[in-house]
Structures are given as structure tokens and as C-alpha cells.
Write an enzyme that holds these catalytic residues in place. Structure first.
Site, PDB file in Angstrom:
ATOM      1  N   LYS A   1      13.747  -5.785   5.033  1.00 37.99           N
ATOM      2  CA  LYS A   1      14.176  -6.669   3.954  1.00 37.99           C
ATOM      3  C   LYS A   1      15.165  -7.681   4.510  1.00 37.99           C
ATOM      4  O   LYS A   1      15.913  -7.392   5.453  1.00 37.99           O
ATOM      5  CB  LYS A   1      14.781  -5.894   2.780  1.00 37.99           C
ATOM      6  CG  LYS A   1      16.061  -5.132   3.031  1.00 37.99           C
ATOM      7  CD  LYS A   1      17.333  -5.925   2.963  1.00 37.99           C
ATOM      8  CE  LYS A   1      17.437  -6.727   1.694  1.00 37.99           C
ATOM      9  NZ  LYS A   1      18.703  -7.572   1.716  1.00 37.99           N
TER      10      LYS A   1
ATOM     11  N   THR B   1      21.380 -10.779   4.395  1.00 41.42           N
ATOM     12  CA  THR B   1      21.493  -9.374   4.683  1.00 41.42           C
ATOM     13  C   THR B   1      20.142  -8.824   4.894  1.00 41.42           C
ATOM     14  O   THR B   1      19.280  -9.183   4.132  1.00 41.42           O
ATOM     15  CB  THR B   1      22.147  -8.788   3.465  1.00 41.42           C
ATOM     16  OG1 THR B   1      23.454  -8.830   3.757  1.00 41.42           O
ATOM     17  CG2 THR B   1      21.751  -7.465   2.936  1.00 41.42           C
TER      18      THR B   1
ATOM     19  N   GLU C   1      15.367 -17.566   1.208  1.00 41.48           N
ATOM     20  CA  GLU C   1      15.961 -17.976  -0.068  1.00 41.48           C
ATOM     21  C   GLU C   1      15.721 -19.457  -0.347  1.00 41.48           C
ATOM     22  O   GLU C   1      16.631 -20.284  -0.346  1.00 41.48           O
ATOM     23  CB  GLU C   1      17.451 -17.639  -0.096  1.00 41.48           C
ATOM     24  CG  GLU C   1      17.698 -16.151  -0.106  1.00 41.48           C
ATOM     25  CD  GLU C   1      19.142 -15.738  -0.271  1.00 41.48           C
ATOM     26  OE1 GLU C   1      19.368 -14.581  -0.661  1.00 41.48           O
ATOM     27  OE2 GLU C   1      20.041 -16.557  -0.020  1.00 41.48           O
TER      28      GLU C   1
ATOM     29  N   ASN D   1      22.463 -17.927  -4.447  1.00 46.31           N
ATOM     30  CA  ASN D   1      23.724 -17.331  -4.033  1.00 46.31           C
ATOM     31  C   ASN D   1      24.859 -17.636  -4.990  1.00 46.31           C
ATOM     32  O   ASN D   1      25.831 -16.872  -5.068  1.00 46.31           O
ATOM     33  CB  ASN D   1      24.050 -17.774  -2.606  1.00 46.31           C
ATOM     34  CG  ASN D   1      23.194 -17.044  -1.598  1.00 46.31           C
ATOM     35  OD1 ASN D   1      23.453 -15.903  -1.258  1.00 46.31           O
ATOM     36  ND2 ASN D   1      22.120 -17.686  -1.151  1.00 46.31           N
TER      37      ASN D   1
END
Length: 398
Positions: free
Chosen positions: A179, A190, A269, A393
Site C-alpha cells: 500500500k 506512507t 494521490e 491531504n
């Protein structure tokens, strides 16, 4: 001539002998259709090798792992999403021990380990996580559920599996789930990655090959330049196939980790570009790595990639700011095979600028910078930075 072949397999972890996996939802993730607690279990204790984040504030699961004696074996890993269990002090470690005390009362486990991802600064919801033990089927082989359960801002699951067929007729399997989409600047390693194999690999080879493969893959990527408190790559080997070839294992391990690293970048993202940054002609490998990494981390470079703007000035400026030995009269910059800067011409003519625009509209391409001072080269990988990254974010906890 190679004495082995590497064949891709459908699905993921279920391809490896002697391993079980699955997931469930305990209420940490609002959508009940998606899991938030996953497990991987081996029917026999495994050798385990791991590389962790270089962030000083390592999360509680990493500290718990490090409490075990060197070369310990394990047969169980528990993974949760939505909560990183980072910056939680001694209580964070004690919570893991409480979770595994409860698990041990329900089934036999050998030195269980844990990994977590999510928001930093909150203790684990013990009752919710412990409730998973009454919901999970520990004999399941559902890699899809496990891969989806460990996702946070990921937009797609990341799993791969390969079979290695040796010339003598023996074979072994390797598979992984991973992930990662944001907070990506691994420095080990992360992002979380769990690799399992039934190869009869010696522990000493695991401890050598895993860090080397991490250096060739996860340590070369950057989405946003941030190194997480939880970054983890683990390799589990239960030796159930009785087959092994070091050269073959090295190749397939590097292959599976590199491909997963590229998946992370493609998922960055809101990212729409995957770009390789090669710095060559440097005085030494340290300079090449420093400049290449600076390019993959640069926010100005990333936004230029997103805007499809062939602004070589941002590339040159970043190399100069990196602190390496360089000279503008010796520098050349290419987008794929198109020379966009050299001492001979410092302004893009209309024809070359149009070519540069076409290259930058591609989903992936290469930026090559030749410093012209030596023979060292290094390639890192990055992506663009989009409006969506800011949105994700900014709203991470809401």
C-alpha cells in the site's frame, strides 16, 4: 543461459504454499464493504527479514518488532488501516501486546508481529481490533481482501505473484501486497509491503537480498518527499517448496518490489505522470544519487510535470541547489531522446519546444541530466503533484 523462468500468476498471496490471508471490517473504515484489519498466517513458523523507515519517530509496531531476539521466527502478522499507532509512546507497544495476548487465547501463534497505517498520534481502538478475531477466517486465502484492507488513500489495490520454475523441475512462488500513494519518500524503505515466499531460502540470503532490492525499488521513489513513521517492507519465508536458486530469487524479488514501487508512483494521490530522473556523468555515485533524488523530490519540478511545462530551468536549478559538483557549461538535459539544454543552445526553439510538449503529455517518460564530470549514474523515480494531492491531504482527517 538462465536455468530458470519467471512466470506471472493471477491474484496474489494465495499462490504461495502454506500461507493464509484475509481481512474484515471492525468499524474503523466507515464503508463496511471494505476491510480495515487484515492478516497473513503461515502454517509453520517463518524466517522473517525486514527493513523499516529511517524516520527517528518509528511507530509502535516497529518498536514491538524490534523487541524480539535477532533471527526470530513468526507465523502471523496483523495489519490495520486508519490508525498508524505512531507517536503513542510505551502505551502503543503495550496495546499491541494486549491484542496478541487476546489472540493467543484463541489460537496458537508464534511471535506475532503487527503493522499499522493511518493517522499519527492516536492509540489503537483495542476493542474494535480485538473483535476482528471473532470475524476472521484464519484458514482463508483471500489476497484481494487483504490487499484492499491495508489501503488508505490508495485508489487501487497493489498485489503481485510469480512462479519461478527451475531447470531441475522444482519451483517456488513469491507474492506480495503493498500500500502507498502519499507520504512517499522511503528511506530504508506512507508505504507498507508484505512479501511471502515458499522458497527454501537461507535467512542470510533474505537479510542480504531484501535491503538490496529495497534500494533498487522503494528507496528510489518519491511522491511528495515525506518519509513516514511506519514505512515497512517484510519478507516471510516458510521454505515449504524445498526449492531455491539464489540468482533466480534475487531477480524475482527485485522484479516484484520494483513493479510495486511503480504502482505506488502511478497512484500518487492524483498523479498522472511517472517520470524517471537519471543523473549521469557525475563525479561519484553519491553526487549522482543526491541530484537524482533532489529532482524526484522537487515541488517545482513536480508542478512543472503536472502542467506539462518543458521548463528546463527548474531541472537545472534543482541540480545546482543539490550541492553536487557541476558546471553549467558541461550540463546537458534530455526529455526522453530530445536534447532541451546544452551549452550550445540555452533557449528552446519552437520546433523543439513542440516536441517537448508532446513528450510531457505522455503518462511516463525519462529526464536525463548529464553533468559531464565523471562516470557515475543514478536513477530515481517521481510523479507530478496535482490539485487532487492537495485536496486529499487537506481533508485527510475529515
Amino acid at each position: 543461459m538462465l536455468n530458470y523462468t519467471i512466470k506471472p500468476l493471477e491474484n496474489g498471496l494465495e499462490n504461495v504454499q502454506g500461507f493464509f490471508c484475509g481481512a474484515t471490517n471492525v468499524g474503523m473504515r466507515p464503508d463496511k464493504r471494505e476491510g480495515d484489519v487484515a492478516f497473513i498466517r503461515s502454517k509453520v513458523p517463518c524466517d522473517i527479514s525486514a527493513v523499516f523507515t529511517s524516520n527517528t519517530f518509528q511507530a509502535a509496531p516497529i518498536k514491538h518488532f524490534q523487541k524480539y531476539p535477532k533471527d526470530f521466527k513468526t507465523d502471523f502478522i496483523l495489519i490495520n488501516a486508519k490508525n498508524a499507532n505512531a507517536m503513542t509512546g510505551k502505551k502503543g507497544i503495550e496495546d499491541i501486546e494486549t491484542i496478541f495476548d487476546t489472540l493467543s487465547s484463541k489460537m496458537e501463534v508464534h511471535n506475532p508481529v503487527m503493522s499499522s497505517t493511518g493517522v499519527i498520534g492516536y492509540r489503537l481502538p483495542l476493542e474494535k481490533i480485538i473483535s476482528a478475531f471473532d470475524k476472521l477466517d484464519f484458514n482463508a486465502k483471500n489476497s484481494d481482501h487483504a490487499a484492499r484492507a491495508i489501503m488508505t488513500t490508495d485508489s487501487f489495490k497493489k498485489e503481485l505473484a510469480y512462479k519461478v520454475q527451475l531447470q531441475n523441475g522444482e519451483s517456488f512462488n513469491i507474492a506480495a501486497i503493498c500500500k502507498g500513494a502519499g507520504m512517499i519518500n522511503p528511506a530504508m524503505a506512507t508505504m507498507l509491503c508484505f512479501i511471502i515466499t515458499d522458497a527454501d531460502i537461507p535467512k542470510s540470503d533474505m537479510d542480504t537480498l531484501l535491503p538490496n532490492a529495497a534500494e533498487q525499488s522503494f528507496n528510489r521513489i518519491s511522491v511528495d518527499g515525506d518519509t513516514s513513521t511506519n514505512d515497512t517492507v517484510m519478507l516471510f519465508a516458510n521454505q515449504q517448496s524445498d526449492a531455491y536458486d539464489k540468482h533466480a530469487f534475487k531477480e524475482v524479488l527485485e522484479k516484484i518490489m520494483f513493479e510495486l514501487a511503480m504502482m505506488i508512483l502511478r497512484d500518487g494521490e492524483g498523479a498522472s505522470k511517472l517520470v524517471a530522473f537519471e543523473v549521469r556523468g557525475a563525479k561519484n555515485i553519491e553526487d549522482a544519487k543526491k541530484a537524482s533524488t533532489a529532482l524526484s523530490n522537487s515541488l517545482l519540478v513536480k508542478t512543472a510535470l503536472f502542467g506539462e511545462d518543458p521548463n528546463w530551468g527548474r531541472i537545472a536549478s534543482t541540480i545546482g541547489a543539490s550541492g553536487i559538483a557541476c558546471n553549467e557549461s558541461k550540463l546537458t538535459i534530455y526529455y526522453d531522446d530530445l536534447l532541451i539544454y546544452s551549452d550550445a543552445f540555452r533557449e528552446l526553439d519552437k520546433a523543439r519546444e513542440e516536441q517537448a510538449y508532446k513528450i510531457m503529455k505522455q503518462e511516463s517518460y525519462k529526464v536525463t541530466c548529464d553533468v559531464g564530470l565523471g562516470d557515475a549514474a543514478y536513477t530515481s523515480y517521481g510523479c507530478d503533484l496535482s490539485y487532487e494531492y492537495v485536496k486529499i491531504n487537506a481533508e485527510y482527517r475529515t
